[in-house]
Design a protein around this motif. Sequence first.
Motif, PDB file in Angstrom:
ATOM      1  N   ILE A   1      23.464 -57.647 -55.913  1.00  0.00           N
ATOM      2  CA  ILE A   1      23.155 -58.638 -54.879  1.00  0.00           C
ATOM      3  C   ILE A   1      23.876 -58.309 -53.582  1.00  0.00           C
ATOM      4  N   HIS A   2      25.151 -57.979 -53.669  1.00  0.00           N
ATOM      5  CA  HIS A   2      25.928 -57.738 -52.458  1.00  0.00           C
ATOM      6  C   HIS A   2      25.502 -56.454 -51.753  1.00  0.00           C
ATOM      7  N   GLN A   3      25.102 -55.471 -52.515  1.00  0.00           N
ATOM      8  CA  GLN A   3      24.571 -54.255 -51.892  1.00  0.00           C
ATOM      9  C   GLN A   3      23.297 -54.565 -51.112  1.00  0.00           C
ATOM     10  N   LYS A   4      22.429 -55.383 -51.695  1.00  0.00           N
ATOM     11  CA  LYS A   4      21.181 -55.760 -51.024  1.00  0.00           C
ATOM     12  C   LYS A   4      21.468 -56.572 -49.765  1.00  0.00           C
ATOM     13  N   LEU A   5      22.401 -57.508 -49.860  1.00  0.00           N
ATOM     14  CA  LEU A   5      22.750 -58.328 -48.700  1.00  0.00           C
ATOM     15  C   LEU A   5      23.322 -57.468 -47.578  1.00  0.00           C
ATOM     16  N   SER A   6      24.206 -56.558 -47.951  1.00  0.00           N
ATOM     17  CA  SER A   6      24.834 -55.694 -46.949  1.00  0.00           C
ATOM     18  C   SER A   6      23.803 -54.815 -46.246  1.00  0.00           C
ATOM     19  N   SER A   7      22.869 -54.258 -46.998  1.00  0.00           N
ATOM     20  CA  SER A   7      21.856 -53.385 -46.408  1.00  0.00           C
ATOM     21  C   SER A   7      20.927 -54.159 -45.478  1.00  0.00           C
ATOM     22  N   ALA A   8      20.840 -55.482 -45.679  1.00  0.00           N
ATOM     23  CA  ALA A   8      19.996 -56.316 -44.827  1.00  0.00           C
ATOM     24  C   ALA A   8      20.770 -56.908 -43.653  1.00  0.00           C
ATOM     25  N   GLY A   9      22.049 -56.567 -43.535  1.00  0.00           N
ATOM     26  CA  GLY A   9      22.857 -57.078 -42.444  1.00  0.00           C
ATOM     27  C   GLY A   9      23.385 -58.479 -42.645  1.00  0.00           C
ATOM     28  N   LEU A  10      23.341 -58.981 -43.872  1.00  0.00           N
ATOM     29  CA  LEU A  10      23.854 -60.311 -44.171  1.00  0.00           C
ATOM     30  C   LEU A  10      25.315 -60.213 -44.622  1.00  0.00           C
ATOM     31  N   GLN A  11      26.157 -61.095 -44.091  1.00  0.00           N
ATOM     32  CA  GLN A  11      27.590 -61.039 -44.344  1.00  0.00           C
ATOM     33  C   GLN A  11      28.031 -62.174 -45.263  1.00  0.00           C
TER      34      GLN A  11
ATOM     35  N   TYR B   1      25.035 -67.470 -42.168  1.00  0.00           N
ATOM     36  CA  TYR B   1      23.754 -67.461 -41.492  1.00  0.00           C
ATOM     37  C   TYR B   1      23.744 -66.361 -40.433  1.00  0.00           C
ATOM     38  N   PRO B   2      22.667 -65.615 -40.348  1.00  0.00           N
ATOM     39  CA  PRO B   2      22.558 -64.638 -39.262  1.00  0.00           C
ATOM     40  C   PRO B   2      22.580 -65.355 -37.912  1.00  0.00           C
ATOM     41  N   GLN B   3      22.950 -64.650 -36.880  1.00  0.00           N
ATOM     42  CA  GLN B   3      22.995 -65.238 -35.546  1.00  0.00           C
ATOM     43  C   GLN B   3      21.633 -65.817 -35.176  1.00  0.00           C
ATOM     44  N   GLY B   4      21.661 -67.049 -34.703  1.00  0.00           N
ATOM     45  CA  GLY B   4      20.434 -67.703 -34.280  1.00  0.00           C
ATOM     46  C   GLY B   4      19.691 -68.430 -35.381  1.00  0.00           C
ATOM     47  N   LYS B   5      20.191 -68.393 -36.600  1.00  0.00           N
ATOM     48  CA  LYS B   5      19.531 -69.083 -37.707  1.00  0.00           C
ATOM     49  C   LYS B   5      20.474 -70.101 -38.339  1.00  0.00           C
ATOM     50  N   SER B   6      19.866 -71.098 -38.956  1.00  0.00           N
ATOM     51  CA  SER B   6      20.641 -72.165 -39.579  1.00  0.00           C
ATOM     52  C   SER B   6      19.999 -72.546 -40.909  1.00  0.00           C
ATOM     53  N   ALA B   7      20.544 -73.584 -41.529  1.00  0.00           N
ATOM     54  CA  ALA B   7      20.007 -74.051 -42.809  1.00  0.00           C
ATOM     55  C   ALA B   7      18.536 -74.414 -42.687  1.00  0.00           C
ATOM     56  N   ALA B   8      18.151 -75.022 -41.562  1.00  0.00           N
ATOM     57  CA  ALA B   8      16.769 -75.453 -41.382  1.00  0.00           C
ATOM     58  C   ALA B   8      15.793 -74.273 -41.342  1.00  0.00           C
ATOM     59  N   ASP B   9      16.287 -73.108 -40.984  1.00  0.00           N
ATOM     60  CA  ASP B   9      15.426 -71.923 -40.919  1.00  0.00           C
ATOM     61  C   ASP B   9      15.280 -71.225 -42.270  1.00  0.00           C
ATOM     62  N   ILE B  10      16.256 -71.421 -43.154  1.00  0.00           N
ATOM     63  CA  ILE B  10      16.314 -70.613 -44.373  1.00  0.00           C
ATOM     64  C   ILE B  10      16.036 -71.411 -45.641  1.00  0.00           C
ATOM     65  N   LEU B  11      16.723 -72.535 -45.820  1.00  0.00           N
ATOM     66  CA  LEU B  11      16.597 -73.256 -47.091  1.00  0.00           C
ATOM     67  C   LEU B  11      15.187 -73.779 -47.355  1.00  0.00           C
ATOM     68  N   PRO B  12      14.524 -74.438 -46.395  1.00  0.00           N
ATOM     69  CA  PRO B  12      13.157 -74.894 -46.667  1.00  0.00           C
ATOM     70  C   PRO B  12      12.179 -73.734 -46.884  1.00  0.00           C
ATOM     71  N   ALA B  13      12.364 -72.643 -46.139  1.00  0.00           N
ATOM     72  CA  ALA B  13      11.476 -71.489 -46.305  1.00  0.00           C
ATOM     73  C   ALA B  13      11.649 -70.864 -47.678  1.00  0.00           C
ATOM     74  N   MET B  14      12.882 -70.824 -48.163  1.00  0.00           N
ATOM     75  CA  MET B  14      13.122 -70.293 -49.501  1.00  0.00           C
ATOM     76  C   MET B  14      12.503 -71.198 -50.560  1.00  0.00           C
ATOM     77  N   LYS B  15      12.567 -72.500 -50.353  1.00  0.00           N
ATOM     78  CA  LYS B  15      11.954 -73.416 -51.325  1.00  0.00           C
ATOM     79  C   LYS B  15      10.448 -73.225 -51.355  1.00  0.00           C
ATOM     80  N   GLN B  16       9.846 -72.989 -50.191  1.00  0.00           N
ATOM     81  CA  GLN B  16       8.406 -72.731 -50.156  1.00  0.00           C
ATOM     82  C   GLN B  16       8.048 -71.485 -50.957  1.00  0.00           C
ATOM     83  N   ARG B  17       8.959 -70.531 -50.987  1.00  0.00           N
ATOM     84  CA  ARG B  17       8.720 -69.297 -51.755  1.00  0.00           C
ATOM     85  C   ARG B  17       9.035 -69.479 -53.239  1.00  0.00           C
ATOM     86  N   GLY B  18       9.605 -70.634 -53.594  1.00  0.00           N
ATOM     87  CA  GLY B  18       9.867 -70.911 -55.007  1.00  0.00           C
ATOM     88  C   GLY B  18      11.319 -70.844 -55.429  1.00  0.00           C
TER      89      GLY B  18
END
Length: 442
Positions: free
Chosen positions: A351-361, A379-396
Amino acid sequence: AGLWLWSRDTSGGESKRFHMLRTCMLSAERGLRAGMLLRKALRAYPPSRGYGSQPIGGYQNESVRPKLFIPGPVEFSPEVLQAAGSGARAHTDSTLIEDFGKSIELLRKVFLSSSAQPFILSGSGVLGWDAVACNLLQKGDRVLQVNSGFFSTRFEDAYKQYGMQVTSVAPKVVGARPLNEEVERELKTAKNSSRPYKLISITGVDTSTGVLADLRALCHIARIASPDTLIVVDAVCSAAGEELRMDEWGIDFVLTGSQKAIGVPPGLCVMICSQRALARIPDKSAIPNYFANLRSWLPIMESYEGRKPSYFATPAVNLVGALRVGLEQLLETPGGMEGYFKVHRETKEKIHQKLSSAGLQLLTESSNVSSNLLSCIRYPQGKSAADILPAMKQRGWIIAAGLHPACAGEYFRVGHMGYSVTKRPEWIDKLLDDLVDIAGSK
């Protein structure tokens, strides 16, 4: 049909209802029309779900239920869920007694102890805080808390509620480990001043930060610097999945809940107490708590392990059956507990290797001090919970927002433990692909 319509139609008075009945019964040639009215009435009065406005379980079926990847509860195996949903049993039923006794025996294997005494109580892991405070301590006793986050602080609050004097060793930065040297210095200073700490309290993994305690080293430090100090581990977010060797490391008391790496629905407080700590528990009458009084529960546990019925308070019978299944399943991992530790370590590395390669800290200062069961991700710069958590729920996928009061809006949390790791690694692969697609900065 006429009788049915008559009984369902309340839109008019009695005369109207009687006329409808008479018309339907005497006019056979109007049968087709009555059938049409019946269909209309059925649409007007849909069958009730029976239990509230939502389907039982919240979702129509498993295919549309988002999978749970928060720090707990987590996904549970079908066999565990089947055991939890089995028919009701009395707490004196021979099958329940067998499940309870077997679970006690299995807990020793999970915590790698040959002689410690397990306790299985109805309640959450937080009940373990009360059990530690009221059974192993007395008002005015000194406690050293190794603080790695919000839940460490809440454990301190529990101690203070019972009148203990608490000293906290915490890092200067959220996401770092407390310094072992500071812990050692505190223990030595207290011992040399003839006011040693009665107990050192270590949070195995703080759910708010994902920081993994340097548990082996801390236990070694405590045994050398202050041998009479009891070693207590809050393992709510670490039990079973993180390495913990109760006998070898000299741990005196471990508390946890059922809903994380043990892989059983919430509702059980699981504790295990060394013989050294057990000997320090006072008489029942001196313990300032009724339900969490381990002197009251000890003969119950001993009776169940001896396959005899006993009673102090009604146990969560269905969850005890699920606990036995969950413990058996994790011990069936190739390599037993060593294999269970290993598969979680390897999953974290992937998991951490994948996160690192995607630029997530990570929130934690490095992957080395991060839990194998939980990742706290900025959260990446410019993004917040509202940008990520609901979108992830939509993906399952359901993941969790940040929790630490100092920086809750700066990160989110992904739990990776138990059934999802050992039996459904493809879920983790797909979750990571979706997470990188939604949150990745590269």
